[in-house]
Motif scaffolding. Structure first.
Motif, mmCIF file in Angstrom:
data_model
loop_
_atom_site.group_PDB
_atom_site.id
_atom_site.type_symbol
_atom_site.label_atom_id
_atom_site.label_comp_id
_atom_site.label_asym_id
_atom_site.label_seq_id
_atom_site.Cartn_x
_atom_site.Cartn_y
_atom_site.Cartn_z
ATOM 1 N N CYS A 167 -1.965 -4.596 -1.926
ATOM 2 C CA CYS A 167 -2.319 -3.170 -1.934
ATOM 3 C C CYS A 167 -3.740 -2.899 -2.429
ATOM 4 N N GLY B 21 0.796 -1.227 0.000
ATOM 5 C CA GLY B 21 0.000 0.000 0.000
ATOM 6 C C GLY B 21 0.831 1.282 0.000
ATOM 7 N N SER C 224 -5.646 -0.981 0.080
ATOM 8 C CA SER C 224 -5.115 0.382 0.214
ATOM 9 C C SER C 224 -5.605 1.264 -0.924
#
Ligand code: 13P
Ligand code: SF4
Length: 317
Positions: A205, A182, A208
């Motif tokens: 990620c 992230g 995120s």
């Protein structure tokens, strides 16, 4: 071996003589992708393997993909240029572990990602790939518990998309995608605020990215969670001038071919799968010359896995 014109001619000539179709996953080396008869994501390649008239399938990808082709087409010869091409995600659950998990949730429907061994598929009700995982889970009656394995990040994506509380997720991961994190994504996105973000759902990620969209750092419409095949389709459709790509770096080759005017950049340029890269030009040539490595799945396992894999290729057509 240099992938020159002689190499190309010999590979294609041997493929013709063997009545072989060469399939390459989007993470393969550029020279392998370019010589293959078909390049694509896991789902597209499985469908091609099932429908092909060729008597031999040469699978340039990792072992579970070649095994899946063998399960779908047991009467065909399936070759992989290097049988050591494994997958850390497929290794994150064994058939014995899945049996134990099932025993804890009697009556639950088991959905396994295609990145699993044939033995795990044999314990599974429906397989899925990243491009149809949401459709597969949505096809299961809402009151049935679902066991989803082995990828925790794809599982989290499916849970978000379906809003399903009765979905239990195995804690496996792919070391390549989990390593695309992230903070790295946030830093790249801040440096190029106009870029689209193409994110594979196996990535650490992915959550995120949605968080960045949620807090307004990145416009929500720029964040696209996509399978590798859907990334190619999206590359052709987007109006963006640059795209940040969160997946294995082999993907950049097909994206640049699909949309040469767009600047595609990896979120993490160290995200290379060493298993995918075992399929070298030399390995492909040896495979076609010697008919090795042949992929075998024992008949009992293949028969038990076949229904789950067949449902996978039928859902989300
Ligand atoms: P897809 O090509 O289905 O998106 O899968 C990605 C992957 O990690 C295969 O190993
Ligand atoms: Fe497996 Fe990850 Fe490599 Fe894909 S990138 S083959 S999931 S280890």
């Amino acid at each position: 071996i240099a992938p020159d014109a002689d190499w190309r001619d010999e590979v294609l000539d041997l493929a013709r003589k063997r009545d072989a179709v060469i399939l390459a996953h989007n993470y393969q080396l550029p020279e392998i992708q370019d010589i293959a008869h078909h390049t694509g994501d896991s789902l597209a390649l499985s469908r091609i393997a099932a429908a092909s008239d060729a008597s031999t399938i040469v699978f340039c990808g990792v072992h579970f993909m070649a095994e899946t082709a063998k399960i779908l087409a047991p009467h065909k010869t399936v070759l992989i240029p290097d049988e050591r091409a494994g997958c850390s995600l497929a290794d994150s659950i064994t058939a014995a572990q899945l049996r134990e998990w099932k025993a804890e949730h009697p009556g639950a429907v088991v959905v396994s990602y295609v990145n699993t061994t044939a033995e795990v598929k044999a314990e599974t009700d429906i397989c899925c790939t990243s491009s149809n995982a949401v459709d597969v889970v949505a096809s299961i009656p809402a009151d049935r518990e679902v066991l989803f394995c082995p990828d925790q990040f794809l599982g989290a994506h499916v849970k978000r998309e379906t809003g399903r509380e009765n979905l239990h997720i195995w804690a496996g991961e792919c070391h390549v995608h989990a390593g695309i994190n992230g903070p790295e994504l946030a830093e790249r996105a801040a440096a190029d605020p106009e870029a689209d973000l193409f994110i594979h759902p196996e990535c650490g990620c992915a959550t995120s990215a949605l968080y960045l969209a949620g807090e307004g750092t990145v416009p929500a419409e720029k964040v696209k969670i996509l399978s590798t095949g859907d990334m190619v389709a999206q590359a052709r459709a987007t109006k963006a001038k640059s795209v940040l790509v969160a997946t294995e770096v082999g993907m950049l080759h097909q994206l640049r071919k699909a949309a040469p005017g767009i600047d595609f950049r990896a979120v993490n340029d160290r995200a290379s799968c060493r298993y995918m890269k075992m399929i070298t030009p030399a390995a492909l040539l040896r495979c076609l010359r010697e008919g090795k490595d042949e992929v075998h799945v024992d008949l009992e396992t293949a028969t038990r896995a076949q229904g789950a894999v067949q449902r996978m290729i039928e859902i989300g057509q």
